[in-house]
Design an enzyme around this catalytic site. Structure first.
Site, PDB file in Angstrom:
ATOM      1  N   ARG B  96       0.860  -1.150   0.052  1.00 14.84           N
ATOM      2  CA  ARG B  96       0.054   0.039  -0.058  1.00 14.84           C
ATOM      3  C   ARG B  96       0.955   1.177   0.023  1.00 14.84           C
ATOM      4  O   ARG B  96       0.661   2.338  -0.895  1.00 14.84           O
ATOM      5  CB  ARG B  96      -0.800   0.103   1.140  1.00 14.84           C
ATOM      6  CG  ARG B  96      -2.193   0.761   1.171  1.00 14.84           C
ATOM      7  CD  ARG B  96      -1.853   2.308   1.565  1.00 14.84           C
ATOM      8  NE  ARG B  96      -1.498   2.199   2.839  1.00 14.84           N
ATOM      9  CZ  ARG B  96      -0.517   2.864   3.568  1.00 14.84           C
ATOM     10  NH1 ARG B  96       0.109   3.858   2.876  1.00 14.84           N
ATOM     11  NH2 ARG B  96      -0.017   2.989   4.784  1.00 14.84           N
ATOM     12  N   GLU B 139      13.546  15.488   6.632  1.00 20.09           N
ATOM     13  CA  GLU B 139      14.963  15.402   6.506  1.00 20.09           C
ATOM     14  C   GLU B 139      15.503  14.834   8.059  1.00 20.09           C
ATOM     15  O   GLU B 139      14.595  14.673   8.698  1.00 20.09           O
ATOM     16  CB  GLU B 139      15.485  16.895   6.465  1.00 20.09           C
ATOM     17  CG  GLU B 139      15.241  17.566   5.139  1.00 20.09           C
ATOM     18  CD  GLU B 139      15.596  18.857   4.874  1.00 20.09           C
ATOM     19  OE1 GLU B 139      16.150  19.445   5.740  1.00 20.09           O
ATOM     20  OE2 GLU B 139      15.426  19.473   3.801  1.00 20.09           O
ATOM     21  N   GLY B 143      11.527  16.323  10.867  1.00 20.73           N
ATOM     22  CA  GLY B 143      10.332  15.277  10.734  1.00 20.73           C
ATOM     23  C   GLY B 143       8.963  16.146  10.831  1.00 20.73           C
ATOM     24  O   GLY B 143       8.438  16.446   9.680  1.00 20.73           O
ATOM     25  N   LEU B 246       0.140  15.431   1.258  1.00 16.63           N
ATOM     26  CA  LEU B 246       0.043  14.420   2.561  1.00 16.63           C
ATOM     27  C   LEU B 246      -1.359  14.344   2.870  1.00 16.63           C
ATOM     28  O   LEU B 246      -1.684  13.323   3.535  1.00 16.63           O
ATOM     29  CB  LEU B 246       0.896  15.231   3.617  1.00 16.63           C
ATOM     30  CG  LEU B 246       2.349  15.142   3.561  1.00 16.63           C
ATOM     31  CD1 LEU B 246       3.007  15.747   4.781  1.00 16.63           C
ATOM     32  CD2 LEU B 246       2.754  13.825   3.251  1.00 16.63           C
ATOM     33  N   GLU B 370       3.719  10.138   7.793  1.00 16.51           N
ATOM     34  CA  GLU B 370       2.761  11.048   7.136  1.00 16.51           C
ATOM     35  C   GLU B 370       2.316  11.655   8.248  1.00 16.51           C
ATOM     36  O   GLU B 370       0.876  11.885   8.412  1.00 16.51           O
ATOM     37  CB  GLU B 370       1.828  10.080   6.396  1.00 16.51           C
ATOM     38  CG  GLU B 370       2.574   9.268   5.407  1.00 16.51           C
ATOM     39  CD  GLU B 370       2.111   9.907   4.031  1.00 16.51           C
ATOM     40  OE1 GLU B 370       1.478  10.996   4.029  1.00 16.51           O
ATOM     41  OE2 GLU B 370       2.410   9.347   2.996  1.00 16.51           O
TER      42      GLU B 370
END
Lengths: 246, 393
Positions: B96, B139, B143, B246, B370
């Site tokens: 996924r 990075e 985050g 996102l 995410e």
């Protein structure tokens, strides 16, 4: 090659089966329906393979009401060119066969394919009846078929072995396991199915030849009895006097 | 072992779906049973991505389900997208993830923020699976706070010069193109399409993961990479641009997590009815029934949540905050179910004979990537109070 594939809907194999109205009606509440696997996996895919090899068209036909349309769309998504639904409840094999045979006759198909049976009623009747009405040969339980022009070499499963026969179109064939490999539709097919024709036609005048009086579920499974591996005598006693199988 | 999965649908949510939704969902489910389930345990154990599946994922419309057909996408609605993600994650979160990244983090920004030449150049090859894409935002030191990124590019007249590094990038080691977010000389964030083969661009792999093992993860390193000017995505800049991607990916994750949860529940239900202890199936004991009943309750709630969210997305009304709530709730729900299902499976639950431990370990990534579980909570908190608790302005 102009091919007609008969598709029936059947309850999903995981569906819980129950009856209502004093065991005279199948309870469809919560039941998911699928295309009868013998029709989809073997008859339809074989029809598509023949079309892909020789050209022509594959039409799927179903006798049923509008709630069958989703199952018919799946057949279109797998690759059938168009579909016909005869708008009537398929209450009896002869009635259903008469409907399909009439359409087949009017539209001159070279080949009529169906599954060897439906997985719900296990009737195995409609294909043979269509052939009889059309006065065409009927090849049942076919597990392999090779077409060369209008000549087919067909392998049938028979008791303890195989039978190979030759037949020329037009004919009616019922497909068994081995005839083709099931296809999963792809997204292109699903999208194309949106716009492929699904023609609904009125049923012909026909009578039911039989009537379902009642259904009965198989007896519930009994409890498992565990018998000590060293106690063969008790096992024999139970098999003889309780299960009454020896 | 044959995949005997049966999806729970306790509230007849199928009745809320169109016939086409169900056909798409069942098609992907069938494909996962045939192509993913038989091999996935082996690939997870070997820590390899089964890249041969990409062709099949593409044929199912899994790469860019909602991207218009003229660019090679499937042109489907958001509920179809969600259902595809649910079924792929029922197989494995790594599969996924590959579809999510390609669709929402690579194709979506190129489609939304790119120009016509960029769309025509990249989208069809990504949709067909010929190219693999990756997305560079996070990075090493940035985050939850991506706006603090260091990766930057300078205008050198006929090209941009890109420097910096991105971390935790799904598919980085196998990507052909990467959508990379970097600051220009004024500190404004822009998206750039970086292609494999550009000098100074490397993609070292992150090894030794205990999670998403059937998925490749790595870094994107830019050492004076000359990026042609036509590779800058012209139609949106600022942090809102990557966050828009996102939103789309998190929405897919909210659906995907249900797939993992359903697989764990289904396996636990079957196992509990077959496993005999004290002469009775363990499903006959109250503590096991409690676990199973609570699992199904949570799955049902999650299913209703994403169905409604899908409707809002279709109508263009879903907010970032609503998506945060669904991602957070559903991944947490799935992880808890995986842990409870592991207990029901007893010792067998830790083996690869059952999918439980693989899902559980995968979900430990999904709950963090995410947008972490905590950050999503603070997004909801900020939305209802009007006060940011994760950023001091």
């Amino acid at each position: 090659m102009k091919i007609l594939v008969c598709i029936s809907k059947a309850p999903d194999t995981t569906a819980k089966i129950a009856f209502t109205d004093n065991n005279t009606q199948f309870d469809t509440n919560g039941v998911q329906f699928i295309i009868n696997p013998y029709d989809e996996w073997y008859a339809l895919v074989k029809g598509l393979e023949i079309k892909e090899a020789q050209g022509g068209s594959v039409t799927v036909i179903n006798v049923g009401k509008a709630d069958n349309d989703p199952t018919i769309r799946k057949a279109l998504a797998i690759g059938a060119d168009d579909a016909v639904r005869i708008d009537a409840e398929p209450t009896d094999a002869l009635y259903t066969a008469k409907q399909i045979a009439k359409y087949a006759k009017e539209n001159n198909f070279d080949l009529v394919l169906c599954g060897k049976e439906t997985i719900d009623y296990n009737g195995s009747q409609v294909g043979g009846m269509i052939a009889a009405i059309l006065d065409q040969p009927f090849i049942s339980n076919a597990s392999k078929m090779e077409m060369d022009g209008n000549k087919a070499t067909v392998q049938r499963d028979i008791q303890g072995g195989k039978e190979v026969i030759e037949v020329e179109t037009p004919f009616v064939l019922s497909a068994a396991k081995g005839m083709a490999e099931a296809r999963i539709p792809n997204m292109r097919g699903i999208m194309a199915a949106r716009t492929k024709p699904l023609n609904v036609i009125e049923p012909a005048e026909a009578e039911n030849a039989t009537e379902i009086v009642s259904y009965e579920l198989p007896p519930a499974k009994g409890d498992c009895k565990y018998i000590d591996a060293d106690n063969a005598a008790e096992l024999l006693e139970l098999l003889r006097n309780e299960a009454k199988v020896i | 072992m044959a995949d005997r999965f049966q999806a729970p649908d306790y509230y007849q949510i199928d009745d809320l779906l169109t016939e086409e939704h169900k056909l798409i969902r069942n098609t992907v489910r069938e494909w996962v049973k045939k192509e993913v389930s038989p091999i996935i345990e082996d690939y997870a154990q070997k820590a390899e991505y089964p890249i041969q599946l990409n062709k099949g994922i593409a044929e199912l419309g899994g790469f860019g389900p909602y991207i218009p057909t003229e660019y090679g996408g499937a042109g489907l609605d958001q509920i179809s997208y969600g259902l595809i993600m649910q079924e792929l994650e029922r197989g494995d979160s790594g599969i996924r993830s590959a579809a999510s990244v390609q669709s929402s983090l690579v194709m979506y920004p190129i489609y939304q923020y790119g120009n016509e030449e960029q769309r025509k150049k990249y989208l069809p090859k990504l949709a067909s699976g010929e190219w693999v894409g990756s997305f560079g935002l996070t990075e090493p030191d940035h985050g939850s706070n991506p706006g603090g990124m260091i990766t930057n590019f300078k205008d050198k007249g006929d090209h941009y010069l890109l420097n910096g590094a991105k971390m935790w990038i799904t598919n980085s080691p196998i990507c052909d193109v990467a959508v990379v977010w970097a600051k220009n000389e004024e500190g404004r964030i822009h998206g750039l399409v970086v292609e494999r083969g550009m000098e100074g661009f490397t993609t070292p792999e992150t090894h030794g993961k205990w999670s998403l093992r059937a998925s490749r993860t790595g870094e994107l390193v830019f050492d004076n990479v000359k990026v042609p000017k036509e590779n800058l995505l012209p139609n949106k800049s600022g942090l809102g641009a990557p966050l828009g991607c996102l939103d789309s990916a998190r929405y897919g994750i909210a659906w995907g997590a249900i797939g993992a949860a359903m697989d764990c529940y289904d396996s636990a239900l079957r196992y509990s009815k077959e496993r005999i202890q004290f002469d009775r199936p363990i499903a006959s004991y109250q503590l096991v029934q409690k676990k199973l009943a609570e699992m199904l309750t949570e799955i049902t709630k999650a299913q209703l949540l994403v169905w409604r969210l899908g409707q809002l997305k279709n109508e263009g009304k879903a907010t970032t905050q609503q998506i945060s709530m669904a991602k957070r709730n559903n991944v947490d729900m799935a992880l808890k179910i995986a842990r409870e299902a592991r207990q029901i499976h007893g010792g067998m639950g830790i083996t690869g004979e059952y999918p439980i431990m693989r899902h559980m370990m995968n979900l430990e990534s999904v709950i963090t990537y995410e947008g972490t579980h905590d950050i999503h909570l603070l997004i909801t908190g900020m939305d209802i109070t009007g006060i940011s608790a994760f950023r001091v302005d």
